[in-house]
Design a protein around this motif. Sequence first.
Motif, short mmCIF file in Angstrom:
data_model
loop_
_atom_site.label_atom_id
_atom_site.label_comp_id
_atom_site.label_asym_id
_atom_site.label_seq_id
_atom_site.Cartn_x
_atom_site.Cartn_y
_atom_site.Cartn_z
N ALA A 13 50.80 59.14 75.94
CA ALA A 13 52.24 59.71 75.80
C ALA A 13 52.02 60.69 74.58
CB ALA A 13 53.20 58.53 75.60
N ILE A 14 52.20 62.00 74.76
CA ILE A 14 51.82 63.02 73.88
C ILE A 14 53.18 63.98 73.89
CG2 ILE A 14 50.34 64.79 72.90
CD1 ILE A 14 48.34 63.26 74.05
N ASP A 15 53.66 64.17 72.66
CA ASP A 15 54.68 65.11 72.61
C ASP A 15 54.86 65.82 71.51
OD1 ASP A 15 56.87 66.84 72.60
OD2 ASP A 15 58.23 65.82 73.46
N PRO A 16 54.04 66.73 70.85
CA PRO A 16 53.80 67.25 69.58
C PRO A 16 55.21 67.64 68.91
CG PRO A 16 52.28 68.35 70.75
CD PRO A 16 52.98 67.71 71.74
N SER A 17 56.09 68.34 69.75
CA SER A 17 57.40 68.51 69.28
C SER A 17 58.29 67.40 68.70
CB SER A 17 58.24 69.32 70.26
OG SER A 17 58.55 68.49 71.27
N VAL A 20 54.93 62.53 68.75
CA VAL A 20 54.55 61.22 69.48
C VAL A 20 53.43 61.55 70.10
CG1 VAL A 20 55.23 59.95 71.61
CG2 VAL A 20 57.17 60.73 70.15
N ALA A 21 52.29 60.70 69.72
CA ALA A 21 51.01 60.59 70.26
C ALA A 21 50.52 58.94 70.48
CB ALA A 21 50.09 61.39 69.35
N ARG A 22 51.01 58.48 71.51
CA ARG A 22 50.71 57.05 71.73
C ARG A 22 49.53 56.87 72.71
NH1 ARG A 22 56.69 54.27 71.98
NH2 ARG A 22 57.42 55.20 69.94
N ALA A 23 49.00 55.88 72.89
CA ALA A 23 47.82 55.45 73.73
C ALA A 23 48.18 53.99 73.96
CB ALA A 23 46.60 55.65 73.40
N TYR A 24 47.99 53.43 75.20
CA TYR A 24 48.19 52.41 75.74
C TYR A 24 47.00 52.04 76.61
CZ TYR A 24 50.82 47.94 76.98
OH TYR A 24 51.14 46.65 77.07
N ASP A 25 46.12 50.76 76.51
CA ASP A 25 44.91 50.27 77.41
C ASP A 25 45.47 49.00 77.97
OD1 ASP A 25 43.35 52.96 76.84
OD2 ASP A 25 43.32 51.77 74.95
N LEU A 26 45.04 48.89 79.22
CA LEU A 26 45.39 47.71 79.97
C LEU A 26 44.13 47.25 81.01
CD1 LEU A 26 47.21 45.32 80.84
CD2 LEU A 26 47.82 46.84 82.79
N GLY A 43 48.79 51.74 70.38
CA GLY A 43 49.25 52.20 69.07
C GLY A 43 49.10 54.02 68.96
N ARG A 44 49.20 54.45 67.91
CA ARG A 44 49.11 55.84 67.86
C ARG A 44 47.79 56.30 68.04
NH1 ARG A 44 52.18 60.02 66.13
NH2 ARG A 44 51.28 61.68 64.91
N ILE A 45 47.83 57.29 68.65
CA ILE A 45 46.20 57.91 69.03
C ILE A 45 45.54 58.29 67.69
CG2 ILE A 45 44.97 59.71 69.99
CD1 ILE A 45 47.15 60.06 72.08
N GLY A 46 44.14 57.79 67.45
CA GLY A 46 43.43 57.87 66.47
C GLY A 46 43.65 56.74 65.43
N SER A 47 44.42 55.72 65.65
CA SER A 47 44.75 54.66 64.77
C SER A 47 44.18 53.37 65.46
CB SER A 47 46.12 54.54 64.45
OG SER A 47 46.93 53.78 65.51
N LYS A 48 44.00 52.30 64.63
CA LYS A 48 43.46 51.14 65.02
C LYS A 48 44.15 50.38 66.18
CE LYS A 48 41.86 46.56 63.47
NZ LYS A 48 41.73 45.67 62.19
N GLY A 49 45.88 50.37 65.63
CA GLY A 49 46.70 49.86 66.88
C GLY A 49 46.66 48.48 66.89
N LYS A 50 47.15 47.84 67.75
CA LYS A 50 47.34 46.47 68.13
C LYS A 50 46.67 46.16 69.20
CE LYS A 50 51.44 46.27 65.18
NZ LYS A 50 51.09 45.62 64.00
N ALA A 51 46.40 44.63 69.31
CA ALA A 51 45.78 44.27 70.61
C ALA A 51 46.34 42.76 70.77
CB ALA A 51 44.11 44.22 70.56
N ILE A 80 61.51 55.86 75.09
CA ILE A 80 60.98 56.74 74.13
C ILE A 80 60.75 58.17 74.05
CG2 ILE A 80 59.03 54.88 73.38
CD1 ILE A 80 56.94 56.85 74.50
N GLY A 81 61.46 58.64 75.32
CA GLY A 81 61.58 60.06 75.63
C GLY A 81 60.34 60.77 75.96
N VAL A 82 59.32 60.07 76.28
CA VAL A 82 57.98 60.89 76.75
C VAL A 82 57.51 59.92 77.80
CG1 VAL A 82 55.73 61.48 75.62
CG2 VAL A 82 57.55 61.88 74.48
N ARG A 83 56.87 60.70 78.60
CA ARG A 83 56.16 59.81 79.71
C ARG A 83 54.84 59.62 79.67
NH1 ARG A 83 58.18 59.70 84.76
NH2 ARG A 83 59.43 61.51 84.33
N TYR A 84 54.37 58.64 79.98
CA TYR A 84 53.04 57.96 79.63
C TYR A 84 52.14 58.77 80.93
CZ TYR A 84 53.12 54.66 76.08
OH TYR A 84 53.10 54.03 74.95
#
Length: 88
Positions: A13-17, A20-26, A43-51, A80-84
């Motif tokens: 989910a990305i919206d620079p304005s 928002v820069a989120r990633a989700y893996d399943l 988590g945020r793209i580029g961060s360690k995130g959670k699992a 969150i106002g942004v589509r994955y």
Amino acid sequence: METPFSQSWHWQAIDPSRNVARAYDLWIETDLFGWTTIERRWGRIGSKGKAVTTSYPDRATADVIAQQIRTRRESAIQRIGVRYRAVG
């Protein structure tokens, strides 16, 4: 014992304005003991995130949980106002 199985989904989910820069893996996989595991990372793209990894004795139960997770990702626009979007 169940046949080994592996399936994965990746969303962003990305919206620079809105900054928002989120990633989700399943991932759904069968482990060495025949249980079906669901692994989620977010988590945020580029961060360690959670699992989180959870195990289920059968694939049918894991498939129901995975479908609920996928449905939740589809509702992100309201939350969150942004589509994955699916990634590769």
